[in-house]
Write a protein that holds these residues in place. Structure first.
Motif, short mmCIF file in Angstrom:
data_model
loop_
_atom_site.label_atom_id
_atom_site.label_comp_id
_atom_site.label_asym_id
_atom_site.label_seq_id
_atom_site.Cartn_x
_atom_site.Cartn_y
_atom_site.Cartn_z
N THR A 1 -21.91 68.42 20.74
CA THR A 1 -21.57 68.02 20.25
C THR A 1 -21.56 67.05 20.19
O THR A 1 -21.70 66.21 21.07
CB THR A 1 -20.05 68.78 19.00
OG1 THR A 1 -19.21 68.24 20.31
CG2 THR A 1 -19.86 70.13 19.49
N ALA A 2 -21.90 66.17 19.01
CA ALA A 2 -22.15 64.56 18.58
C ALA A 2 -22.22 64.25 16.96
O ALA A 2 -22.52 65.05 16.08
CB ALA A 2 -23.09 64.11 19.70
N SER A 3 -21.53 63.12 17.18
CA SER A 3 -22.18 62.89 15.34
C SER A 3 -23.62 62.46 15.11
O SER A 3 -24.56 62.52 16.67
CB SER A 3 -21.66 60.85 16.00
OG SER A 3 -22.70 60.41 16.13
N PRO A 4 -24.08 62.53 13.79
CA PRO A 4 -24.74 63.54 13.99
C PRO A 4 -26.42 62.87 14.11
O PRO A 4 -27.69 62.51 14.52
CB PRO A 4 -25.20 63.33 12.12
CG PRO A 4 -23.90 63.74 12.17
CD PRO A 4 -23.52 62.74 12.59
N ARG A 5 -26.61 60.60 14.20
CA ARG A 5 -26.87 59.42 14.38
C ARG A 5 -27.31 60.43 16.11
O ARG A 5 -28.21 59.36 16.68
CB ARG A 5 -26.00 58.07 14.96
CG ARG A 5 -24.96 58.10 15.50
CD ARG A 5 -24.52 56.61 15.04
NE ARG A 5 -23.85 56.20 16.21
CZ ARG A 5 -22.00 56.36 15.99
NH1 ARG A 5 -21.44 57.28 14.97
NH2 ARG A 5 -21.45 56.05 17.12
N ASN A 6 -26.90 60.81 16.44
CA ASN A 6 -27.43 61.38 18.08
C ASN A 6 -28.00 62.36 18.88
O ASN A 6 -28.00 62.57 19.64
CB ASN A 6 -25.60 60.68 19.12
CG ASN A 6 -25.21 59.80 19.32
OD1 ASN A 6 -25.94 58.30 19.73
ND2 ASN A 6 -23.81 59.33 19.35
N HIS A 7 -28.32 63.38 17.56
CA HIS A 7 -29.03 64.47 17.85
C HIS A 7 -29.95 64.22 18.30
O HIS A 7 -30.25 65.27 18.49
CB HIS A 7 -28.82 65.19 16.42
CG HIS A 7 -27.43 65.89 16.20
ND1 HIS A 7 -27.31 66.66 14.59
CD2 HIS A 7 -26.10 65.39 16.25
CE1 HIS A 7 -25.74 66.95 15.20
NE2 HIS A 7 -25.33 66.35 15.64
N GLU A 8 -30.65 63.22 17.83
CA GLU A 8 -31.86 63.54 18.36
C GLU A 8 -31.62 62.99 20.26
O GLU A 8 -33.14 63.82 20.92
CB GLU A 8 -32.91 61.61 17.73
CG GLU A 8 -34.48 61.43 18.31
CD GLU A 8 -34.78 60.48 17.41
OE1 GLU A 8 -36.08 60.69 17.89
OE2 GLU A 8 -34.99 59.95 16.80
N HIS A 9 -31.36 62.03 20.55
CA HIS A 9 -30.62 61.85 21.76
C HIS A 9 -30.83 63.32 22.50
O HIS A 9 -31.39 63.47 23.22
CB HIS A 9 -29.60 60.66 21.80
CG HIS A 9 -29.39 60.99 23.30
ND1 HIS A 9 -29.88 60.12 24.11
CD2 HIS A 9 -28.52 61.07 23.90
CE1 HIS A 9 -29.06 60.94 25.63
NE2 HIS A 9 -28.56 60.87 25.24
N LEU A 10 -29.78 64.24 21.94
CA LEU A 10 -29.43 65.35 22.56
C LEU A 10 -30.63 66.12 21.96
O LEU A 10 -30.80 66.70 23.16
CB LEU A 10 -28.03 65.53 22.03
CG LEU A 10 -27.14 65.20 22.13
CD1 LEU A 10 -25.93 65.67 21.39
CD2 LEU A 10 -26.30 65.66 23.64
N SER A 11 -31.63 66.27 21.21
CA SER A 11 -32.84 67.42 21.26
C SER A 11 -33.69 66.22 21.98
O SER A 11 -34.48 67.57 23.48
CB SER A 11 -33.09 66.38 19.54
OG SER A 11 -32.27 67.61 19.03
N ARG A 12 -33.74 65.39 22.81
CA ARG A 12 -34.88 64.60 23.98
C ARG A 12 -34.14 65.22 25.20
O ARG A 12 -35.29 65.28 25.77
CB ARG A 12 -34.85 63.64 23.82
CG ARG A 12 -35.77 63.19 22.79
CD ARG A 12 -36.14 61.07 23.09
NE ARG A 12 -34.91 60.69 23.08
CZ ARG A 12 -34.79 60.18 22.37
NH1 ARG A 12 -34.53 59.60 21.24
NH2 ARG A 12 -33.15 59.13 22.53
N LEU A 13 -33.07 65.50 25.33
CA LEU A 13 -32.57 66.03 26.35
C LEU A 13 -32.73 67.51 27.36
O LEU A 13 -33.05 67.95 27.92
CB LEU A 13 -31.05 65.95 26.92
CG LEU A 13 -30.66 64.07 26.77
CD1 LEU A 13 -28.89 64.52 27.15
CD2 LEU A 13 -31.37 63.95 27.87
N GLY A 14 -33.03 68.05 25.72
CA GLY A 14 -33.13 69.44 25.45
C GLY A 14 -32.11 70.66 25.86
O GLY A 14 -31.85 71.80 25.20
N ALA A 15 -30.70 70.02 24.97
CA ALA A 15 -29.85 70.99 24.12
C ALA A 15 -29.79 70.57 22.92
O ALA A 15 -30.92 69.94 22.39
CB ALA A 15 -28.37 70.05 24.29
N ILE A 16 -29.00 71.77 22.39
CA ILE A 16 -29.20 72.21 21.35
C ILE A 16 -27.82 71.41 19.86
O ILE A 16 -26.49 71.69 20.69
CB ILE A 16 -29.25 73.77 20.41
CG1 ILE A 16 -30.17 74.02 21.05
CG2 ILE A 16 -29.13 74.21 19.06
CD1 ILE A 16 -29.33 75.70 21.03
#
Length: 326
Positions: A187-202
């Motif tokens: 979970t995260a705020s939408p502005r950090n979703h791209e960062h999490l996707s780069r790490l490999g998380a959903i």
């Protein structure tokens, strides 16, 4: 009679004092922080004096200044800063270090300074290729992250939900869990979703509809464990709908321990073992870029109070770094 040149201006005379950030009272950082001139520590048997190149700033430092961790007058002035990286300035007998060694100090006391003294047990060799900024800011968050993962024995068999996956601790939890083979929803705020996707998380957004978003992210796989770095009731309530309480580990939900979840503050013997054992592997992982630490901003002595204020509020993703040379 000619005036004598002050000793501090003579290049052949080593400096005997240096600057250090202290808090003269408990309260808001802008009101109580000051830059003090103190004697440079001397190395004694089993101790090391390190010239600080960078020190990590952490929310815990703000809590200490505000008195949230206690308000004992005998602790004033407060020495601040719990992790640092630098170069050995002096090494006592039996310390195992030499002048010039590049090292990381964790746990540290009074790291927001030009020099910090530490027991040699808390001084660790800095891997080659690991910059001082990252080295100074990976361990405090990192050992907490590893403690949560080890407590739950996360493996390739797990679908792990991480609350606050883009924060300093959460990002390391995500990276290390993925490295173990686990599937990770964060979970995260939408502005950090791209960062999490780069790490490999959903990535999923916290707030309204969180439970439904997690259901969509997990597909036909059940969530098997939860790591919470946020501490909100929303995070815990949704987690309790997904897994048994003993499979929920939180670093922040101290008020919810009555629900049977595992709340870690690092004080148990098991946590101490997990955290101590994690130090060297974390430094190696950071050097090899298996985990990444983003640096959001650097501060010096002149803007220390501003750094604390930013740390207490909503600041950009990444670590705030104190640089005594800035």
């Amino acid at each position: 009679m000619a005036e004598k040149t002050p000793a501090t201006e003579n290049p052949e005379t080593p400096a005997t004092t240096a600057r250090k950030i202290t808090a003269t009272a408990y309260g808001e950082p802008s009101e109580v922080l000051e830059v003090a001139e103190v004697e440079i520590p001397r190395a004694r048997r089993g101790t090391v004096v390190v010239q600080v190149r960078a020190a990590g700033l952490n929310p815990y430092d703000v809590k200490v200044v505000r008195g949230q961790m206690g308000t004992k007058e005998e602790n004033l002035p407060l020495s601040l800063g719990g992790e640092a990286a630098g170069v050995v300035h002096a090494a006592g007998a039996d310390s195992g270090f030499r002048v010039g060694d590049e090292v990381v100090v964790y746990p540290a006391s009074g790291a927001l300074a030009e020099y910090v003294s530490s027991s040699a047990d808390n001084v660790h060799s800095k891997p080659a290729g690991l910059g001082f900024d990252v080295a100074s800011s990976v361990l405090l968050a990192g050992v907490a992250a590893i403690d949560t993962l080890a407590t739950l024995s996360i493996s390739e068999d797990d679908v792990l939900l991480v609350h606050g996956g883009s924060g300093s601790v959460g990002s390391i939890v995500v990276s290390e869990a993925l490295a173990s083979g686990a599937k990770v929803i964060a979970t995260a705020s939408p502005r950090n979703h791209e960062h999490l996707s780069r790490l490999g998380a959903i990535p999923v957004a916290y707030g309204e509809g969180l439970a439904e978003a997690i259901d969509a992210a997990r597909g036909d796989q059940a969530v098997t464990a939860v790591i919470d770095t946020v501490g909100s009731d929303e995070a815990i309530d949704v987690s309790l709908q997904l897994v048994k309480p003993h499979r929920i580990v939180s670093l922040a939900a101290f008020g919810r321990s009555g629900d049977g979840i595992v709340v870690l503050d690092g004080s148990s013997e098991q946590s101490k073992h997990f955290r101590r054992s994690a130090i060297e592997p974390l430094l190696e992982d950071a050097a090899a870029k298996r985990i990444t630490v983003e640096i959001a901003r650097r501060f010096g002595f002149d803007d220390a109070a501003e750094a604390f204020e930013e740390l207490a509020g909503s600041h950009p993703r990444g670590k705030l770094i104190f640089n005594p040379r800035a």
